[in-house]
Design an enzyme around this catalytic site. Structure first.
Site, short mmCIF file in Angstrom:
data_model
loop_
_atom_site.label_atom_id
_atom_site.label_comp_id
_atom_site.label_asym_id
_atom_site.label_seq_id
_atom_site.Cartn_x
_atom_site.Cartn_y
_atom_site.Cartn_z
N ASN A 150 12.21 2.20 -3.68
CA ASN A 150 11.92 3.56 -4.13
C ASN A 150 12.73 3.81 -5.40
OD1 ASN A 150 11.50 6.26 -4.56
ND2 ASN A 150 12.44 6.96 -2.67
N ASP A 210 16.89 7.88 3.60
CA ASP A 210 16.28 8.10 4.91
C ASP A 210 14.78 8.39 4.81
OD1 ASP A 210 18.67 7.67 6.16
OD2 ASP A 210 19.21 9.79 6.27
N SER A 253 19.96 9.79 -1.42
CA SER A 253 20.94 10.88 -1.39
C SER A 253 21.53 11.03 0.00
CB SER A 253 20.27 12.19 -1.82
OG SER A 253 19.12 12.46 -1.03
#
Length: 562
Positions: A150, A210, A253
């Site tokens: 990502n 996550d 994050s």
């Protein structure tokens, strides 16, 4: 532990002298020769330092390679002054280097090297072949990995982290990879559902936070159930466990899952867990609304406080990770509570309780015991525990609690993170087939603050009169004013308009308290408030081994003998 017979034992030369090196099927050991005495300040000689005994499990050897002395000498000949060997015997033309896992502080792993020098080429080849043969016998090690990166998550460093820190380690361990850089939201999930040729790979790795992990989980579980003919919209279906393991390279994050299963949010540590082929089973919760599948939850389902924090933070995405702090403060000050009924099926037949202070660690006996019991009895258990749609207070083993709640949380793991080292439920387990249902009833703002602060302290966060916790297998939630699906959707739309239109929307005294909150499902907002949740024991597996106890680090430094 029973001693293993030696496969190979020789006297080989290290950098500072000759040592005895031994290999069996479990361990590679060597003892460093005593260091020479050194003069320190004041003209005093430091006493001789005893040789340190090293013991490396074969399962934690990354690779072994022969050293080309000619190339090494050429590479080091860069024009700088070099010490020349005084004796011909100091030059060993045959050497091999063993790369292995070395533990450092705070559960971090690093790749270390030790080079052994052999007196002849035959012995060198013998050692390299013996170690490679043992590594080849480790069936749990991956050889081919599917990697999703990502590039937008966290600080947008996913691609750089993978290329600089992870890819070289995979190449060093002879692991081939197929890398896909995602281009849009749910790209990885959709690719796993339809296009990915999963039979070619030994595992799936996500580089991100996550949210990226959730994409991988949803894609992999959906693909597994679809290939097995399982209807995911039916809450009573028994799901088929996923065959492929999932690896997480933290680059987001929030990296709650990685922290709870490894103990550190460190890309190198996670990469080494993947290389050595660790396996950690994990539970997953399926979330349904009226026989319609919504999402899977791995860590946290939160209604009320955590749902409001997520809803508000989504409107502040331009702020980056700082939005969570601002939204958390704002939600705490508004102090909204919500009425409803929580029905749950308690896990009475398991070892452990949410307040027993037994942390889930590597090789957790509670997970092993409860997991085996759950997997062996779940078919009969759920047939006898089916509950009707009536509103009775007790139906079979089901129990119902009605009231006003500031927060309703379901923690399938401790949810520990650097900001909250204990997490929402410190004694929650990764793979025992249960989730910890935490109910925080309406209380004063000061009392709620006490509860929140206990997440960062050593105090029992459940030892408060307005907080209760239950270890459950299933639960349902119904808002008080929810008469039908159409009424609920209408109320949610009207409430949303009112929240945006009224200036005083955050002041309960003004009578503008919202009727409904939202469910925070691993960082995603669910479209429905009335939900049914079921735990599926050990549905997925990670390239991890759980958080190791400090004793593991101490044992590996003790003197050893084979």
């Amino acid at each position: 532990m029973e001693k293993q017979p030696k496969l190979l034992s020789s006297r080989l030369r290290l950098k500072h002298g000759v040592c005895e090196v031994a290999l069996n099927r479990a361990l590679l050991t060597w003892k460093e020769p005593p260091a020479k005495k050194k003069r320190v300040s004041g003209g005093v000689y430091h006493p001789f330092k005893l040789g340190v005994c090293h013991s490396v499990p074969v399962s934690e050897i990354i690779t072994v390679q022969e050293v080309d002395v000619d190339k090494t000498s050429t590479a080091k000949n860069d024009g700088r002054w070099q010490k020349m060997p005084q004796k011909p015997s100091e030059v060993c033309m045959y050497s091999f280097t063993v790369s292995y896992v070395e533990r450092t502080s705070r559960h971090r792993w690093r790749c270390s090297d030790v080079t052994f020098h052999c007196p002849d080429g035959t012995l060198c080849q013998q050692w390299v072949s013996a170690i490679r043969e043992q590594l080849a016998s480790l069936a749990s090690r991956p050889k081919h990995l599917l990697v999703y990166i990502n590039p937008y998550g966290g600080k947008q460093q996913g691609k750089r982290i993978y290329e600089q820190k992870v890819a070289p380690l995979f190449a060093h361990a002879n692991i081939s990879t197929h890398v896909i850089v995602t281009e849009y939201a749910n790209h990885a999930r959709d690719h796993l559902k339809t296009e990915a040729e999963l039979k070619k790979f030994d595992g799936v790795v996500c580089v991100g936070g996550d949210g990226m992990f959730s994409e991988i989980v949803h894609g992999l579980i959906w693909r597994t159930q679809n290939d097995s003919g399982v209807d995911q919209n039916c809450a009573e279906e028994t799901l088929v466990p996923c065959a492929l393991r999932i690896g997480i390279i933290p680059a987001g994050s929030t990296d709650c899952i990685c922290f709870a299963t490894v103990g550190a949010n460190d890309p190198v540590t996670s990469a080494l867990h993947i290389i050595v082929g660790d396996s950690q089973p994990m539970d997953a919760c399926s979330v349904h609304h009226n026989n319609t599948f919504l999402r899977y939850s791995i860590s946290l389902l939160g209604y009320g406080f955590y749902g409001d924090v997520l809803t508000d933070s989504e409107r502040k995405r331009w702020m980056g990770p700082a939005r969570y702090n601002l939204s958390g403060l704002k939600t705490f000050l508004t102090h909204h509570y919500y009425e409803g009924a929580v029905s749950y099926l308690p896990a009475n037949d398991v070892l452990g309780t949410p307040r027993d202070k037994t942390m889930c660690r590597s090789g957790c006996l509670i997970c092993q015991h409860n997991g085996q019991q759950y997997l062996g009895e779940r078919a009969e258990k759920y047939k006898s525990d089916e509950v009707s749609n009536s509103e009775c207070e007790c139906d079979g083993d089901w129990r119902t609690i009605r009231g006003k709640f500031l927060a309703i949380n379901a923690a399938s793991m401790s949810c520990a993170c650097p900001r909250s080292p204990k997490g929402l439920s410190p004694a929650a387990h990764l793979a025992d087939g249960t989730t910890d249902l935490i109910l925080v009833r309406k209380c004063s703002r000061l009392n709620f603050l006490r509860h929140l602060l206990r997440h960062t302290s050593k105090d029992d966060q459940f030892d408060l009169t307005f907080v209760e916790v239950h270890r459950v297998r299933r639960f349902r939630f119904m808002p008080r004013h929810c008469q039908s699906d159409s009424d609920l959707e209408l109320d949610l739309r009207e409430n949303s308009k009112r929240l945006f239109s009224q200036i005083c929307r955050d002041h309960p005294a003004c009578g503008c308290v919202p009727t409904y909150s939202s469910w925070n499902c691993d960082g995603e907002i669910l479209p429905h408030t009335a939900i049914e949740v079921r735990v599926h024991c050990q549905l997925i597996k990670l390239f991890a081994r759980g958080i190791e106890e400090p004793a593991v680090f101490e044992d590996l430094t003790n003197p050893c003998a084979i």
